[in-house]
Design an enzyme around this catalytic site. Structure first.
Site, PDB file in Angstrom:
ATOM      1  N   THR A 181      59.397  25.478  48.474  1.00  0.00           N
ATOM      2  CA  THR A 181      58.496  25.622  47.318  1.00  0.00           C
ATOM      3  C   THR A 181      57.072  25.175  47.669  1.00  0.00           C
ATOM      4  O   THR A 181      56.108  25.896  47.441  1.00  0.00           O
ATOM      5  CB  THR A 181      59.024  24.750  46.154  1.00  0.00           C
ATOM      6  OG1 THR A 181      60.354  25.138  45.889  1.00  0.00           O
ATOM      7  CG2 THR A 181      58.192  24.926  44.904  1.00  0.00           C
ATOM      8  N   VAL A 182      56.950  23.985  48.230  1.00  0.00           N
ATOM      9  CA  VAL A 182      55.612  23.445  48.501  1.00  0.00           C
ATOM     10  C   VAL A 182      55.039  24.029  49.796  1.00  0.00           C
ATOM     11  O   VAL A 182      53.866  24.410  49.853  1.00  0.00           O
ATOM     12  CB  VAL A 182      55.641  21.901  48.551  1.00  0.00           C
ATOM     13  CG1 VAL A 182      54.232  21.352  48.775  1.00  0.00           C
ATOM     14  CG2 VAL A 182      56.237  21.320  47.276  1.00  0.00           C
TER      15      VAL A 182
ATOM     16  N   ALA B 270      57.489  25.845  60.682  1.00  0.00           N
ATOM     17  CA  ALA B 270      58.927  25.740  60.959  1.00  0.00           C
ATOM     18  C   ALA B 270      59.716  25.996  59.687  1.00  0.00           C
ATOM     19  O   ALA B 270      59.441  25.400  58.645  1.00  0.00           O
ATOM     20  CB  ALA B 270      59.254  24.343  61.491  1.00  0.00           C
TER      21      ALA B 270
ATOM     22  N   GLU C  69      49.405  11.683  49.630  1.00  0.00           N
ATOM     23  CA  GLU C  69      49.048  11.833  48.205  1.00  0.00           C
ATOM     24  C   GLU C  69      50.122  12.612  47.443  1.00  0.00           C
ATOM     25  O   GLU C  69      50.416  12.313  46.287  1.00  0.00           O
ATOM     26  CB  GLU C  69      47.700  12.573  48.105  1.00  0.00           C
ATOM     27  CG  GLU C  69      47.138  12.651  46.710  1.00  0.00           C
ATOM     28  CD  GLU C  69      46.790  11.279  46.158  1.00  0.00           C
ATOM     29  OE1 GLU C  69      45.862  10.639  46.662  1.00  0.00           O
ATOM     30  OE2 GLU C  69      47.469  10.838  45.209  1.00  0.00           O
TER      31      GLU C  69
ATOM     32  N   VAL D 210      53.586  11.074  45.435  1.00  0.00           N
ATOM     33  CA  VAL D 210      53.699  10.445  44.108  1.00  0.00           C
ATOM     34  C   VAL D 210      52.864  11.232  43.094  1.00  0.00           C
ATOM     35  O   VAL D 210      51.657  11.432  43.291  1.00  0.00           O
ATOM     36  CB  VAL D 210      53.197   8.981  44.136  1.00  0.00           C
ATOM     37  CG1 VAL D 210      53.356   8.337  42.752  1.00  0.00           C
ATOM     38  CG2 VAL D 210      53.921   8.163  45.181  1.00  0.00           C
TER      39      VAL D 210
ATOM     40  N   GLY E 150      52.582  14.347  42.002  1.00  0.00           N
ATOM     41  CA  GLY E 150      52.067  15.708  42.177  1.00  0.00           C
ATOM     42  C   GLY E 150      50.559  15.762  42.326  1.00  0.00           C
ATOM     43  O   GLY E 150      49.974  15.165  43.231  1.00  0.00           O
TER      44      GLY E 150
ATOM     45  N   ASP F   1      64.358   9.337  42.825  1.00  0.00           N
ATOM     46  CA  ASP F   1      63.030   9.879  43.149  1.00  0.00           C
ATOM     47  C   ASP F   1      61.940   8.983  42.536  1.00  0.00           C
ATOM     48  O   ASP F   1      60.940   8.664  43.194  1.00  0.00           O
ATOM     49  CB  ASP F   1      62.935  11.313  42.598  1.00  0.00           C
ATOM     50  CG  ASP F   1      61.576  11.933  42.826  1.00  0.00           C
ATOM     51  OD1 ASP F   1      61.319  12.407  43.945  1.00  0.00           O
ATOM     52  OD2 ASP F   1      60.759  11.925  41.885  1.00  0.00           O
TER      53      ASP F   1
ATOM     54  N   LYS G  75      59.007   6.649  44.526  1.00  0.00           N
ATOM     55  CA  LYS G  75      57.576   6.682  44.193  1.00  0.00           C
ATOM     56  C   LYS G  75      57.088   5.298  43.777  1.00  0.00           C
ATOM     57  O   LYS G  75      55.998   4.865  44.170  1.00  0.00           O
ATOM     58  CB  LYS G  75      57.336   7.712  43.092  1.00  0.00           C
ATOM     59  CG  LYS G  75      57.601   9.138  43.562  1.00  0.00           C
ATOM     60  CD  LYS G  75      57.704  10.110  42.402  1.00  0.00           C
ATOM     61  CE  LYS G  75      57.912  11.544  42.880  1.00  0.00           C
ATOM     62  NZ  LYS G  75      58.262  12.477  41.805  1.00  0.00           N
TER      63      LYS G  75
HETATM   64  N1  HSE Z   1      61.358  16.385  41.889  1.00  0.00           N
HETATM   65  C1  HSE Z   1      60.090  15.760  41.724  1.00  0.00           C
HETATM   66  C2  HSE Z   1      59.777  15.611  40.258  1.00  0.00           C
HETATM   67  C3  HSE Z   1      59.044  16.574  42.418  1.00  0.00           C
HETATM   68  O1  HSE Z   1      60.461  16.229  39.449  1.00  0.00           O
HETATM   69  O2  HSE Z   1      58.888  14.876  39.905  1.00  0.00           O
HETATM   70  C4  HSE Z   1      57.736  15.887  42.579  1.00  0.00           C
HETATM   71  O3  HSE Z   1      57.844  14.758  43.383  1.00  0.00           O
END
Ligand code: HSE
Length: 435
Positions: free
Chosen positions: A13-14, A43, A129, A132, A134, A201, A205
């Site tokens: 995605t990113v 890659a 950056e 944390v 987005g 997650d 962060k």
């Molecule tokens: N899965 C993470 C979220 C993506 O929903 O915040 C961004 O770090």
């Protein structure tokens, strides 16, 4: 204008968002960075997969090590995710003196101390950056904009997936599983979404923010990490009736030489800034001794917001390369050993407690006696009239109480005949915004 070679590890995605911008916005980026950014190697896991970005012959490979080792690659963007291979590749790049940009919060939370040390030894930048919140430039804010402050508190909505789910449940009555599926389809969730919904997650962060604020890496296994699986539609509705929204928070507080780091859902009063953060948005509230409260708000997950943060770092790395300023930012070496984690039992907050209680005389007296015997005082009670099998839902809001005492009271309440199977407790964060 000089050219700098970019290699990307991972084209999900990113990664595909970053590749696309490097291709389509090359003159803007060259203007901002002062050099032409040329995407030389990418890659991917599966070469045969169709993707929405096309690459010139020879750019794609399924061998990530060859991207890092390629002499035409000056800067490595790590978007491969996971920890072990990512760590190996980032170490390989840094050891070769190549600066690295990463969005990998798990990697930094677990191995940040080692990686930042290797970056410093090799005079390479390790920028993060995108790890944390987005698009929200919270890392830059802590390292630079607020550098003159003793940081007293950071409270953040740091997971876009959870905030999206809670908002859909609260505003649209959407079931948890349906909202999670939507969040996955929109590219907000991790490859393993249990990392989002179980709080891991957010923990990664928060540990990164704590390391930046206090130069100390704490271990995830030593902090409270509660996710949002246990939050029912009923809880969101009852919380709303009581004047609150439920948010998954990362809370970091300094109290002398102790730092509290905890991740949990919390009732946040309507009217507080964090209560109004909806959908996939994130917000981070930082209190500094000079700045007072600053709040950073923006899109916290998904392809474009994360690409925005990655590109900001790439531009910074290139500026540092061209001005010979690599390593300019202070190293996060984790050496603040005088700081320790505050034990969770010492936490003092209010609690929301939802139980099914037998609809009989004297039941409330028993409950309040149990809470009172642990020094917990009731602030308000909301009882519903819907009787199911002789039980009615009841919500008790407590005054501020120590976590240890509250947990001990719960242990006593759960087995009582008058108490049904489902007992849900959620902490309440009444925090004031500092002057
Ligand atoms: N899965 C993470 C979220 C993506 O929903 O915040 C961004 O770090």
């Amino acid at each position: 204008m000089k050219t700098v070679g970019i290699g990307i590890l991972g084209c999900g995605t990113v990664g595909s968002g970053v590749a696309q911008e490097l291709q389509e916005r090359s003159s803007l980026l060259a203007e901002r960075a002062g050099m032409v950014l040329e995407l030389r190697r990418v890659a991917v896991r599966d070469l045969s997969r169709s993707r929405d970005v096309s690459f010139e012959e020879g750019v794609l490979t399924d061998d990530p090590r060859s991207v890092v080792a390629d002499p035409s690659v000056d800067i490595v963007i790590e978007l491969i995710g996971g920890v072990d291979l990512a760590r190996e590749l980032v170490l390989m790049a840094l050891t070769a003196g190549k600066s690295v940009v990463t969005a990998n919060k798990a990697l930094l939370a677990e191995h940040g101390k080692e990686l930042f040390a290797v970056a410093a030894e090799n005079n390479a930048d390790l920028f993060f950056e995108a790890s944390v919140a987005g698009a929200v430039p919270i890392i830059k804010a802590l390292r630079e904009g607020l550098a003159g402050n003793q940081i007293q508190r950071i409270v953040g909505i740091l997971n876009g997936t959870c905030n999206y789910i809670l908002t859909c449940m609260e505003d649209g009555g959407t079931e948890f599983d349906v909202a999670l599926k939507d969040a996955m389809e929109m590219g907000y969730a991790e490859a393993d979404p249990s990392l989002d919904i179980d709080g891991g997650d957010t923990a990664h962060k928060a540990l990164i923010l704590a390391a930046l604020a206090y130069n100390r890496f704490f271990d995830q296994s030593d902090i409270v990490v509660d996710g949002i699986r246990g939050i029912a539609l009923d809880d969101l509705q009852y919380a709303a009736e009581l004047g609150y929204r439920i948010k998954l928070l990362g809370v970091i507080l300094q109290d002398g030489d102790q730092i509290a780091v905890r991740i949990h859902p919390a009732l946040v009063p309507h009217g507080r800034m964090l209560a109004s953060v909806t959908g996939s948005y994130n917000a981070v509230m930082v209190d500094g001794h000079l700045s007072g409260t600053t709040v950073f708000h923006g899109r916290g997950a998904g392809r474009e917001p994360t690409t925005s943060a990655v590109l900001a770092d790439v531009v910074d790395v290139v500026r540092n390369l061209s001005s010979g300023a690599t390593g300019r930012l202070p190293v996060v070496d984790g050496t603040a050993d005088h700081l320790s984690l505050r034990p969770i039992e010492d936490m003092r907050v209010r609690y929301y407690l939802r139980m099914e209680l037998l609809d009989e005389p004297g039941v409330f007296a028993k409950i309040s006696e149990c809470l009172g015997s642990h020094g917990i005082s009731i602030s308000s009670v909301l009882q519903k009239s819907s009787v199911v099998d002789g039980f009615v839902p009841a919500i008790i809001m407590t005054h501020v109480a120590p976590e240890g005492a509250f947990c001990a009271a719960l242990e006593e309440l759960r087995p009582m005949d008058a108490v049904g199977d489902e007992v849900v407790s959620i902490r309440v964060e009444e925090f004031e915004e500092a002057e």
